[in-house]
Design a protein around this motif. Structure first.
Motif, PDB file in Angstrom:
ATOM      1  N   UNK A  99       0.841  -1.191   0.000  1.00 21.69           N
ATOM      2  CA  UNK A  99       0.000   0.000   0.000  1.00 21.69           C
ATOM      3  C   UNK A  99       0.881   1.248   0.000  1.00 21.69           C
ATOM      4  N   UNK A 100       0.459   2.276  -0.720  1.00 27.32           N
ATOM      5  CA  UNK A 100       1.257   3.495  -0.838  1.00 27.32           C
ATOM      6  C   UNK A 100       1.277   4.258   0.491  1.00 27.32           C
ATOM      7  N   UNK A 101       2.484   4.511   0.970  1.00 25.50           N
ATOM      8  CA  UNK A 101       2.695   5.270   2.205  1.00 25.50           C
ATOM      9  C   UNK A 101       3.614   6.438   1.880  1.00 25.50           C
ATOM     10  N   UNK A 102       3.091   7.651   1.949  1.00 23.92           N
ATOM     11  CA  UNK A 102       3.857   8.856   1.606  1.00 23.92           C
ATOM     12  C   UNK A 102       4.483   8.713   0.217  1.00 23.92           C
ATOM     13  N   UNK A 103       3.712   8.120  -0.716  1.00 27.15           N
ATOM     14  CA  UNK A 103       4.139   8.058  -2.107  1.00 27.15           C
ATOM     15  C   UNK A 103       4.927   6.836  -2.515  1.00 27.15           C
ATOM     16  N   UNK A 104       5.240   5.945  -1.574  1.00 24.71           N
ATOM     17  CA  UNK A 104       5.994   4.733  -1.879  1.00 24.71           C
ATOM     18  C   UNK A 104       5.299   3.530  -1.239  1.00 24.71           C
ATOM     19  N   UNK A 105       5.456   2.340  -1.823  1.00 28.01           N
ATOM     20  CA  UNK A 105       4.901   1.157  -1.164  1.00 28.01           C
ATOM     21  C   UNK A 105       5.536   0.981   0.211  1.00 28.01           C
ATOM     22  N   UNK A 106       4.765   0.524   1.172  1.00 24.84           N
ATOM     23  CA  UNK A 106       5.272   0.351   2.534  1.00 24.84           C
ATOM     24  C   UNK A 106       6.579  -0.437   2.559  1.00 24.84           C
ATOM     25  N   UNK A 107       6.657  -1.477   1.735  1.00 28.64           N
ATOM     26  CA  UNK A 107       7.838  -2.324   1.719  1.00 28.64           C
ATOM     27  C   UNK A 107       9.100  -1.574   1.293  1.00 28.64           C
ATOM     28  N   UNK A 108       8.925  -0.487   0.533  1.00 32.27           N
ATOM     29  CA  UNK A 108      10.062   0.285   0.026  1.00 32.27           C
ATOM     30  C   UNK A 108      10.993   0.749   1.140  1.00 32.27           C
TER      31      UNK A 108
END
Length: 229
Positions: A22-31
């Motif tokens: 899921x996108x978190x602050x513009x990036x996937x959480x896993x990023x």
């Protein structure tokens, strides 16, 4: 010394569907866990353990290696320890590779400073620890209730201390764990032997609900804004 980061990320999530991508602050959480691991000057490899093809694809796009986790150790009741043991066994069986240290990062606890992983590794080595966990300082007066009986846990309510008089207390925040492989194999636990506490003063959120997600997004955005300034 060889050091590998392992990030268990299964596809199922009841609280927040598809949470790990899921996108978190513009990036996937896993990023965030992948990027922080890759920025470490001590971690040699960054490995995602997952049962999910989408997560695997996203992880590879950000430069992580992927180990496919069997379905039988990917359910709601499967422990992170099972994923970690499987990853180490896979590396041993396929590459004859066993690291000296494992850095276990929880994908759901992305609020780490850029140097937290390296600082934790250095502390681990300096203290000659066998395992380490990241913690946040706290001063809460804790209670429990068993069979309808309330009991104070970390202080005597009949002789209430001032906060500054209490012994230092810490909350396990789930962000960083480090251990020697023998600890995991002997105890079936990420912690064992001589345990070190790595104190993180910054707020740390373990994302388990949409409210947690929103708080983490706010803090990440604030963190990035502060860096930019």
């Amino acid at each position: 010394m060889t050091i590998v980061s392992i990030v268990p990320c299964r596809g199922g999530s009841k609280g927040i569907p598809r949470k790990n991508v899921l996108s978190l602050a513009g990036k996937p959480l896993i990023f965030y866990s992948i990027e922080q691991s890759k920025q470490s000057s001590h971690a040699d490899r960054t490995i995602i353990s997952t049962d999910d093809q989408e997560i695997a694809t996203v992880a590879k796009s950000y430069g992580a290696e992927v180990i496919v986790r069997p379905a039988e150790i990917s359910g709601d009741t499967a422990s992170s320890e099972l994923a970690l043991i499987h990853a180490l066994d896979y590396l041993k069986d396929t590459e004859n590779y066993e690291p000296d240290l494992v850095v276990f990062l929880q994908c759901t606890s992305p609020l780490r400073k850029d140097d937290d992983i390296d600082k934790a590794i250095i502390q681990f080595q300096q203290e000659q620890a066998d395992s380490l966990l990241s913690v946040s300082p706290g001063h809460s007066f804790l209670w429990e209730q068993i069979d309808g009986v309330a009991r104070s846990i970390n202080y005597d309510y009949r002789n209430r201390p001032r906060r500054q008089e209490m012994n230092p207390q810490f909350r396990e925040n789930g962000s960083i764990y480090i251990f020697k492989p023998w600890v995991l194999r002997e105890y079936n636990n990420r912690l064992g032997g001589k345990i070190s506490l790595y104190v993180m003063a910054e707020p740390c959120v373990d994302i388990d609900s949409m409210l947690d997600f929103e708080i983490a997004e706010f803090l990440l955005t604030k963190q990035h804004t502060n860096h930019a300034n």
